[in-house]
Design an enzyme around this catalytic site. Structure first.
Site, mmCIF file in Angstrom:
data_model
loop_
_atom_site.group_PDB
_atom_site.id
_atom_site.type_symbol
_atom_site.label_atom_id
_atom_site.label_comp_id
_atom_site.label_asym_id
_atom_site.label_seq_id
_atom_site.Cartn_x
_atom_site.Cartn_y
_atom_site.Cartn_z
ATOM 1 N N CYS A 94 23.117 -55.955 44.522
ATOM 2 C CA CYS A 94 23.031 -56.651 45.801
ATOM 3 C C CYS A 94 23.171 -55.654 46.953
ATOM 4 C CB CYS A 94 24.126 -57.718 45.873
ATOM 5 S SG CYS A 94 23.990 -58.724 47.347
ATOM 6 N N CYS B 45 -19.261 -37.523 46.559
ATOM 7 C CA CYS B 45 -18.177 -38.460 46.254
ATOM 8 C C CYS B 45 -17.047 -37.750 45.514
ATOM 9 C CB CYS B 45 -18.724 -39.611 45.414
ATOM 10 S SG CYS B 45 -17.441 -40.723 44.825
HETATM 11 S S1 SF4 Z 1 -14.862 -43.957 49.359
HETATM 12 FE FE1 SF4 Z 1 -16.054 -44.262 47.506
HETATM 13 S S2 SF4 Z 1 -17.908 -43.074 47.915
HETATM 14 FE FE2 SF4 Z 1 -16.389 -42.373 49.409
HETATM 15 S S3 SF4 Z 1 -15.408 -40.646 48.412
HETATM 16 FE FE3 SF4 Z 1 -14.162 -42.427 47.946
HETATM 17 S S4 SF4 Z 1 -14.956 -43.090 45.962
HETATM 18 FE FE4 SF4 Z 1 -16.514 -41.761 46.837
#
Ligand code: SF4
Ligand code: FAD
Ligand code: FMN
Ligand code: SF4
Ligand code: SF4
Lengths: 448, 419
Positions: free
Chosen positions: B135, B379
């Protein structure tokens, strides 16, 4: 309740407003899309995700400002826009669930602004230039509002006793109460715009006089009354113009003469629907809409058609009037009609109705004409070039007469569909920007 | 049908869903209603020297139109006389002999106090004891609750005192208000605990009223920190659970608590090492009836997975929860958009453009229709786009083979050291 006593209730707004809870629930459903397709689909380009987001944070003044900034007629549009063809039709959620009720949320935010009476905008610093706007409907008000924000001294000349155009007296009160349109008028006035009502240009003042006293003139005169049917008996007692009828229902005392009567409406656009539903709500026993084409060619929106059917309006397709028949006192008793058939589609894709040769007679006590609106012919006399009565403009909303601009229904072409308030509002803005651009470049030239 | 019977350090119950020690287990009336509704066990509202509670006690965090994303309270332990509670425990146990009733206890950190209360509650037939070292308010100022629970030596000592006299299994309930929860978990194990339960509530202030400038909640114009729980704390609880479950010196069973509202939440806790789960906020939000879907959903899930018993789930994901230094840095995933389901809201585009790596482009196809595409070379596989995407299945994070052998940070450092 006596039937006649209940009639005023028939003219109260049909659609209920959203409650706070409903509005919040609906607003939180919006995805807040980036570069949202709903924005592109709104002719005035309201930043829809932004105004909806502001509803979720209870920033209702900000929400209303976002709406009214892009659309000076945003409160009326919230009620009369064919949203399923515009913003809501483009909402990405059509693909996964159901679209956001953009119109109703827009109404929620603007209703709040109306109730709270907070000024949303302040006029721009005066630039010493003056513009006259002829016509105080959606197009004229929108042009005036935008010009006032840009610093122009604006005078609006309006032929009627109240401004607002068809929003004030042409669109039935059970869809658009007059007070909404009059609030928009007040918003424009609060920016210092002078609105001279009961002043018809071409009668009380000439266009030439305006051209002399102002740096620019905007023609936002809309369209004129419903044209004659051009058939015998049209002058008989009991033949009405749909817009005049709607106008009568938006004045203080409602017309009494339709109670228990049978009537027909000629035409199948928005105006016909409004005329027909008004007649039913004024107590008419039976109302039939006659159209010389079919359901498929009807220009009224689907929601209007459904609404009329719910009001127990009947529809008769492929029927064209040929003569109004009357009694010895000059009162309408019947309408003689021709049965039609549709020809093959022509190059424009439209199928012309042609008489089959068969005729018949419909007994009726009154007839409402709703075959579109005529044009203002006086413009030709003052040298404004028109095409089939539609004012011709260049890409910058300027007419054949330099310094005279035009927008709204006055420049609405012969295309498909019906004229819209939201399109008139956008054109008003664009005409204002065009004037500003031109005046600026002229000022730059003279000072150079 | 799969077997839902659960066992925590010898305490069995018809199913793994217990009500946590809190307002839902305040009285015999409530616990009996809960058992009738289907709950498998209940940890009685913490017993100790009766206290006074403040009125105005709870507050909540509502998020984006959803109520009670998080819940906050400044309530103390039971404010009902101990002998009333004991009588009701005895009565409830008599009516529900197969259900688990555990007594939660909190007393001053003194040996004789612990001995006394343990004897009294065991005398009425409880199935186990839970020591409340969690608590975070009120009792802590008196040297109890989290004031004890934040000091490993005190946890160990008091657990040992309880174990001196206890005849039923002893569960130690841990506070999350500590930098490393495994320190106190280990201390509990050292002290002889038969099990631990976690988490209790997290120190919090629910809000400030922007009209009155008062805290939320406030008691006659003053506020204080309270305990935070509910759905928002689930990730914190799961992490602490995982840390304890994989710790070599904490090899006692764990009762999972914190933000459990659905059968899916429960499955996650079981997989991460909990032998059973305890629920408070979800029951307070909706009532005892939520247990129906908890049971139904769990049964269906076990059936679908072809598992005979809920016990088969316990701990299955623990070995997958590790240190960052063990992650394969050569593994690569990239985002891929399924054009067939994408609704073109452009949320992935703007989130990547503004706040990730600028790799989701917007294009127009030959018919003029808009579409989005991920530049897979740019990406970094951060998942952001798939997180913000509102459409199930529109963005998949797919592995992108790069031909490199697996290599973690730790392996890399080791390789460099060996060079
Ligand atoms: S937002 Fe999506 S597309 Fe952009 S870097 Fe991140 S995973 Fe890749
Ligand atoms: C019955 C009916 C229903 C409709 N329903 C809808 C609907 O549901 N949704 C929708 O989007 N649109 C609807 N419309 C269309 C919409 O009303 C118009 O497109 C819109 O009002 C056009 O705005 P405007 O400013 O161009 O013209 P108007 O609204 O016609 O305004 C023109 C103004 O100019 C004034 N004026 C004219 N001549 C002069 C002059 N010489 N001097 C001074 N003033 C003058 C007029 O009095 C009027 O106030 C409907 C139209 C009708 C007739
Ligand atoms: C109002 C309230 C009172 C609580 N009282 C106690 C208590 O007396 N003893 C205790 O061990 N935990 C107490 N808790 C903590 C809960 O037992 C539980 O650990 C915590 O709420 C996390 O679970 P949840 O996210 O399901 O609510 C209380 C929680 C709340 C909300
Ligand atoms: S398209 Fe629909 S969901 Fe997206 S911003 Fe517009 S109203 Fe909201
Ligand atoms: S967020 Fe999802 S639905 Fe929206 S545009 Fe990206 S992939 Fe399509």
């Amino acid at each position: 309740m006596e039937r006649s006593e209940s009639i005023p209730l028939n003219f109260q707004e049909v659609e209920p407003p959203l409650s706070t809870q409903e509005a919040t629930d609906e607003a939180t459903r919006c995805l807040y899309c980036y570069d949202a397709p709903c924005i592109t689909a709104c002719p005035t380009g309201i930043d829809i995700p932004s105004f909806i987001q502001k509803i979720t944070t209870n920033n209702l003044t900000g929400s209303a400002r976002t709406i009214m900034e892009a659309n000076p007629i945003g409160a009326s549009c919230a009620r009369v826009c064919p949203t399923e063809e515009l913003c809501e039709g483009a909402c990405v959620l059509n693909q996964t669930s159901k679209p956001i009720m953009i119109g109703k949320l827009q109404r929620y935010a603007t209703d709040w602004a109306i109730q709270n009476e907070k000024p949303l905008f302040t006029a721009g610093k005066r630039n010493g230039q003056k513009v006259a706007v002829v016509g105080g409907g959606p197009a004229g008000l929108s042009a005036a509002r935008e010009l006032a924000l840009l610093g122009y001294a604006v005078t609006v000349y309006e032929a009627e006793t109240e401004a607002g155009g068809l929003d004030t007296y042409g669109i039935v009160s059970f869809r658009l109460p007059k007070r909404i349109s009059l609030w928009e008028v007040e918003q424009v006035k609060s920016l210092g715009v002078s609105i001279q009502t009961n002043t018809r240009i071409g009668v009380d003042l000439s266009l030439a006089e305006l051209q002399q006293s102002f740096d620019a003139v905007v023609l936002a005169v809309g369209m004129a009354n419903v044209p004659p049917l051009g058939i015998p008996g049209e002058e008989l007692h009991g033949v009405y113009d749909a817009i005049d009828l709607v106008k009568a229902t938006k004045s203080t005392t409602l017309p009494q003469q339709f109670q228990g009567k049978r009537g027909v409406v000629i035409g199948a656009g928005n105006t016909a629907i409004d005329g027909a539903t008004c007649a039913v709500r004024l107590g008419a026993e039976n109302v039939k809409v006659l159209y010389r084409r079919t359901e498929a060619e009807m220009t009224a929106y689907q929601f209007e058609y459904e609404f009329a059917k719910q009001d127990s309006v009947e529809f008769r397709w492929l029927v064209s009037p040929i003569a109004v028949l009357g009694d010895e006192k000059g009162r309408v008793t019947a309408l003689k009609c021709a049965e039609m058939a549709l020809a093959e589609a022509d190059e424009s894709g439209r199928r012309t109705p042609i008489p089959t040769g068969a005729t018949f007679v419909i007994k009726t006590d009154f007839i409402i004409k709703a075959i579109g609106q005529a044009r203002h012919r006086w413009l030709d006399d003052v040298g404004i070039a028109t095409h089939n009565g539609v004012i011709s403009i260049d890409h910058h909303y300027e007419t054949s007469v330099k310094g005279v601009f035009a927008c709204g229904d006055a420049i609405f072409g012969q295309g498909q569909g019906e004229a819209m308030v939201v399109a008139a509002a956008e054109q008003g803005k664009q005409a204002a920007y065009a004037i500003d651009k031109k005046r600026r470049s002229q000022r730059a030239e003279t000072s150079a | 049908m799969a077997d839902l019977i659960s066992n925590l350090a010898g305490i069995t119950s018809p199913n793994p869903f217990w009500l946590a020690s809190a307002p839902p287990t305040n009285s015999g009336y409530q616990v009996q209603r809960a058992f009738e509704a289907g709950w498998g066990g209940a940890v009685w509202k913490t017993l100790g020297e009766p206290i006074m509670n403040s009125t105005s006690r709870f507050a909540a965090l509502h998020f984006n139109g959803k109520r009670v994303a998080g819940f906050n309270n400044i309530e103390l332990i039971s404010d009902r006389p101990l002998d009333v509670n004991l009588r009701e425990i005895a009565d409830t146990k008599k009516r529900f002999p197969n259900h688990a009733i555990v007594a939660s206890l909190m007393v001053e950190p003194k040996q004789e106090k612990w001995h006394e209360i343990v004897k009294r509650v065991e005398a009425v037939g409880v199935d186990g004891l839970e020591l409340n070292f969690g608590c975070p308010h009120g009792m802590a100022e008196r040297g109890m609750g989290s004031a004890s629970g934040q000091v490993p030596a005190l946890v160990e000592q008091q657990t040992a005192w309880v174990k001196e006299v206890a005849t039923t299994p002893v569960i130690v309930k841990l506070t999350p208000n500590i930098t490393d929860i495994t320190a106190t978990a280990e201390a509990a194990a050292q002290g002889g605990a038969d099990a631990i339960s976690l988490i209790n509530t997290i120190n919090s202030l629910a809000g400030v009223d922007i009209d009155t400038w008062q805290t939320i909640p406030n008691v006659d114009g003053l506020g204080t920190h309270g305990g935070y729980c509910g759905p928002a704390v689930k990730p914190i609880a799961l992490h602490m659970l995982g840390d304890c479950a994989r710790h070599p010196n904490v090899d006692i069973p764990i009762s999972g608590i914190g933000g459990i509202a659905t059968w899916q939440d429960a499955v996650q806790f079981l997989l991460m090492g909990a032998s059973n789960v305890q629920v408070c906020t979800a029951a307070m939000h909706h009532g005892f009836r939520i247990v129906e879907d908890l049971l139904d959903g769990l049964s269906a899930y076990l059936e679908e997975k072809g598992l005979a018993s809920v016990q088969d789930l316990v701990g299955q994901s623990v070995h997958r929860y590790s240190e960052w230094g063990n992650l394969n840095l050569n593994h690569q995933v990239v985002a891929r958009i399924n054009q067939d389901v994408c609704i073109n809201c452009n949320k992935c585009h703007i989130s990547c453009e503004d706040t990730a790596h600028q790799c989701i482009g917007r294009y127009t196809d030959e018919n003029g229709a808009p579409y989005l595409k991920v530049d897979e070379d740019e990406c970094v596989g951060c998942n952001l786009c798939s997180i913000v995407c509102p459409v199930e299945g529109a963005i998949a994070m797919v592995p992108k083979p790069n031909g490199l052998p697996p290599m973690s940070w730790n392996e890399r450092q080791a390789a460099i050291a060996n060079d």
